[in-house]
Design an enzyme around this catalytic site. Structure first.
Site, PDB file in Angstrom:
ATOM      1  N   SER A 149       0.850  -1.188   0.000  1.00  9.80           N
ATOM      2  CA  SER A 149       0.000   0.000   0.000  1.00  9.80           C
ATOM      3  C   SER A 149       0.883   1.233   0.000  1.00  9.80           C
ATOM      4  O   SER A 149       1.985   1.227   0.563  1.00  9.80           O
ATOM      5  CB  SER A 149      -0.894   0.020   1.242  1.00  9.80           C
ATOM      6  OG  SER A 149      -1.560   1.265   1.379  1.00  9.80           O
ATOM      7  N   TYR A 162      -2.299  -0.308  10.337  1.00 12.52           N
ATOM      8  CA  TYR A 162      -2.360  -0.649   8.914  1.00 12.52           C
ATOM      9  C   TYR A 162      -1.076  -0.206   8.212  1.00 12.52           C
ATOM     10  O   TYR A 162      -0.491  -0.953   7.428  1.00 12.52           O
ATOM     11  CB  TYR A 162      -3.577   0.010   8.262  1.00 12.52           C
ATOM     12  CG  TYR A 162      -3.748  -0.315   6.807  1.00 12.52           C
ATOM     13  CD1 TYR A 162      -4.375  -1.490   6.407  1.00 12.52           C
ATOM     14  CD2 TYR A 162      -3.271   0.549   5.819  1.00 12.52           C
ATOM     15  CE1 TYR A 162      -4.534  -1.799   5.061  1.00 12.52           C
ATOM     16  CE2 TYR A 162      -3.421   0.245   4.471  1.00 12.52           C
ATOM     17  CZ  TYR A 162      -4.055  -0.922   4.099  1.00 12.52           C
ATOM     18  OH  TYR A 162      -4.195  -1.233   2.759  1.00 12.52           O
TER      19      TYR A 162
END
Length: 285
Positions: A149, A162
């Site tokens: 990501s 995250y």
């Protein structure tokens, strides 16, 4: 043209394959003639995904397997590897893609930290440990794609767990690529998938219609396949709102926090707002 590893009749394994980018990847590879193993948590979504992929697979249901798998558990990922090789014998492509979102901050929601790291990071680690040696041993061209990501690179505030999980995926995949290219006779390569804004079940957040700026999972897979054909390691996807140049500038700014000894995450620091805006507007040197 496709990557030379992706030839009809060979196998592919995708985790997080019941929806989103995972399902779009499984569908694309099946349409190309590969035999596909879809791994995800057990349930109706995985079953429906397998049915959908079988409709485009060259051999229909015979070329598709749904293997319920909790990627947090090493033993289940080991069974996934065994099932994949037992079914198709020759695996060309492994995508460690399973992931979840979390809103765990720096010092709250300890359970959220445990969950997101176990899926997003340990799921990738488990997949690499199980599949990399097996793919090397085949002595054939093969690919390992891990889904990271942009948040694992620029680490914006507000979703610390995250960000940490995806930063770990980046480091794991970089080290894997280095190890593979230094393994004598190895014909396996590693690649880091870095999606932009892709409209999936995880990113929908209650929305039923795709925002105009979001890519579809199929667009992300198109970009991934083009990048793999070129041999790219970093598969840095743009989207409808963010160009590659914008991503590069944001990443450059983040790296310069260390080089210039600025406050952490200065992009979001009020004292640096004007400087960051000017940096984004300035032509690259």
């Amino acid at each position: 043209m496709a990557h030379p590893a992706l030839t009809p009749g060979r196998g592919a394994v995708i985790t997080g394959a019941a929806s989103g980018i995972g399902l779009a990847t499984a569908t694309r590879l099946a349409a190309m003639g590969l035999k596909v193993v879809l791994a995800d948590l057990p349930g109706a979504a995985l079953d429906a995904a397998a049915e959908s992929v079988a409709k485009v697979a060259k051999g229909g249901k015979a070329d598709v397997r749904a293997v319920p798998t909790d990627v947090c558990r090493h033993d289940q990922v080991a069974k996934l590897r065994e099932a994949a090789f037992a079914a198709f014998g020759d695996i060309a492509f492994v995508m460690n893609n399973a992931g979840i979102e979390a809103t765990a901050g720096s010092y709250d929601d300890y359970a959220g930290w445990e969950k997101v790291l176990s899926v997003n990071l340990w799921g990738v680690i488990n997949g690499v440990h199980e599949f990399a040696p097996a793919l090397i041993a085949q002595q054939k061209p093969a690919l390992i794609v891990n889904t990271g990501s942009k948040q694992g690179i620029t680490t914006p505030p507000g979703n610390t767990a995250y960000n940490v999980s995806k930063a770990g995926v980046k480091v794991t995949t970089e080290a894997l690529a280095h190890a593979l290219r230094n393994e004598p006779g190895c014909r396996v390569t590693a690649h880091l998938m870095i999606p932009g804004f892709v409209f999936t079940g995880m990113t929908a957040r209650g929305r039923t219609e795709k925002p105009a700026d979001a890519w579809t999972p199929e667009q992300a897979v198109d970009f991934m396949m083009e990048s793999l054909e070129r041999g790219d390691f970093y598969i840095l996807c743009p989207d409808g709102a963010v160009t590659r140049e914008m991503d590069e500038r944001r990443m450059e700014w983040a790296a310069n926090d260390i080089i210039q000894n600025r406050p952490a995450l200065s992009r979001w620091h009020p004292d640096y707002k004007d400087a960051f805006d000017a940096f984004m507007k300035a032509p690259r040197k």
